[in-house]
Enzyme design. Sequence first.
Site, PDB file in Angstrom:
ATOM      1  CE1 TYR A 118      -5.284  -4.751   4.304  1.00 41.07           C
ATOM      2  CE2 TYR A 118      -5.057  -7.118   4.613  1.00 41.07           C
ATOM      3  CZ  TYR A 118      -5.065  -6.011   3.784  1.00 41.07           C
ATOM      4  OH  TYR A 118      -4.878  -6.175   2.426  1.00 41.07           O
ATOM      5  CE1 TYR A 171      -2.757  -3.306   1.514  1.00 41.82           C
ATOM      6  CE2 TYR A 171      -4.316  -1.632   0.813  1.00 41.82           C
ATOM      7  CZ  TYR A 171      -4.040  -2.936   1.141  1.00 41.82           C
ATOM      8  OH  TYR A 171      -5.045  -3.875   1.102  1.00 41.82           O
TER       9      TYR A 171
HETATM   10  C1  PHB Z   1      -7.046  -7.206  -4.666  1.00 43.80           C
HETATM   11  O1  PHB Z   1      -7.823  -7.046  -5.628  1.00 43.80           O
HETATM   12  O2  PHB Z   1      -6.212  -8.128  -4.648  1.00 43.80           O
HETATM   13  C2  PHB Z   1      -7.113  -6.257  -3.532  1.00 43.80           C
HETATM   14  C3  PHB Z   1      -7.938  -5.153  -3.610  1.00 43.80           C
HETATM   15  C4  PHB Z   1      -7.990  -4.268  -2.543  1.00 43.80           C
HETATM   16  C5  PHB Z   1      -7.195  -4.481  -1.430  1.00 43.80           C
HETATM   17  C6  PHB Z   1      -6.389  -5.594  -1.355  1.00 43.80           C
HETATM   18  C7  PHB Z   1      -6.339  -6.491  -2.412  1.00 43.80           C
HETATM   19  O3  PHB Z   1      -7.205  -3.604  -0.404  1.00 43.80           O
END
Ligand code: PHB
Length: 392
Positions: free
Chosen positions: A385, A201
């Site tokens: 999370y 991120y």
């Molecule tokens: C994903 O599409 O892999 C994905 C999307 C949003 C997130 C994490 C993973 O926060």
Amino acid sequence: MRTSVGIIGGGPAGLLLARLLHRTGIDCVVLESRTRAYVEERQRAGMLEQGTVDALRACGAGDRLNAEGLVHRGIELRFDGERHHIDFPGLTGGRTVTIYAQTEIVKDLVSLQLDGGPTLLFEAQALAVDGVEGGEPVVRFLHEGRERTLSCAYVVGCDGSHGIASAALPAGASRAYAHEYPYSWLGILADVPPSCEELIYARGEGGFALHSMRSPSVSRLYLQVPNGTDPADWPDERVWDELAARFAVDGDWRLERGPVTAKSVTPMRSLVREPMRHGRLFLAGDAAHIVPPTGAKGLNLAVSDVRVLAQGFAELHRSGSSRLLDRYSEVALTRVWQATRFSYDMTKMLHAQPDSDAFEARMQLARLRRITASRTAAAELAAHYTGLPLAL
Ligand code: PHB
Ligand code: RFL
């Protein structure tokens, strides 16, 4: 047609609910407006909380997930050219998350359902739900060119954010709390091994970027873009250049590029309908609430909603008591509001404000610095999370 529980929508929420009901001996019918191929290929979520993985395993949908799911022990936060690892097991007493695409969950659940499960009709478009305040609601739907009806003891709207079930709530029966964000995500799928072991991120110079994955050979990446962005304005080279700029760090790290196989833009919004029930109609998943994808909560909330609902229906079936079913909205919303708050904060902390408010930018950095400096602050992020417990 007649059934106990009429389910509108064959996405993850509707399919998992059907599976859970079937296993407790409750009959149901799923109406899905799209084709099987369409729902199995629709690119969406990828990050599953531990509780979601456990629920899929417990209902017999865990074989491929166990073999192909990628267990992740943390995420990386990137800002100011620095990399910071958030260690989930260490911060949560052992919890992890798993990468396994929504497309694969849908394929697994569809094949279980078609193999001796309850009725699942594709290209069956629900038009309206009538009589939710009475004793026997009816879903009117279009199938094979003619209008048909499905009479039910209960109806569950699992028809996503553009469905029709929420419209059956009379004005005043439920309120929608909504928030729009001034940006969207451009997402790509690429045939290239991920350039990272964990999700990244990044709060980059030009805005947010996320590096995710689908398998050891397929990457999924996202870029913050202005609302109204046309994907055609983002040829592949431009996407890769911008991703590389936003993920740039001091030191050694390279973003591998590869052929882009899908590209789309998704606006970001938050919405919660409260309550999630009226009379004999229940809403679950995106039909009841939307979160921006930054917290990876949408699919996970859809799963926790239907787990609560399925237990409520099971108790009613077993003992005649509607105690748990009557608490559905309250129990589900407790979790929904927490996930909504978490997704909102993650979104606001990582995205560039279009009006480039310098004070707000400093607030973002202060939040990120606190998370990377304080075990308590990091543990709070990790707890959300990996998923808060579902209190039934
Ligand atoms: C994903 O599409 O892999 C994905 C999307 C949003 C997130 C994490 C993973 O926060
Ligand atoms: P869905 O998946 O939208 O399914 C609804 C189904 O209902 C059908 N339908 C109808 N059927 C009959 N009659 C009608 N009138 C109908 N109207 C609609 C639709 O065809 C569809 O098949 O909702 P559901 O089941 O509630 O599942 C919710 C999830 O799909 C969604 O929350 C997630 O994809 C959100 N999301 C993520 N969630 C996570 O938990 N982790 C993630 O990593 C994550 N990443 C994402 C995401 C969503 C994204 N987009 C595109 C919105 C990444 C993205 C980019």
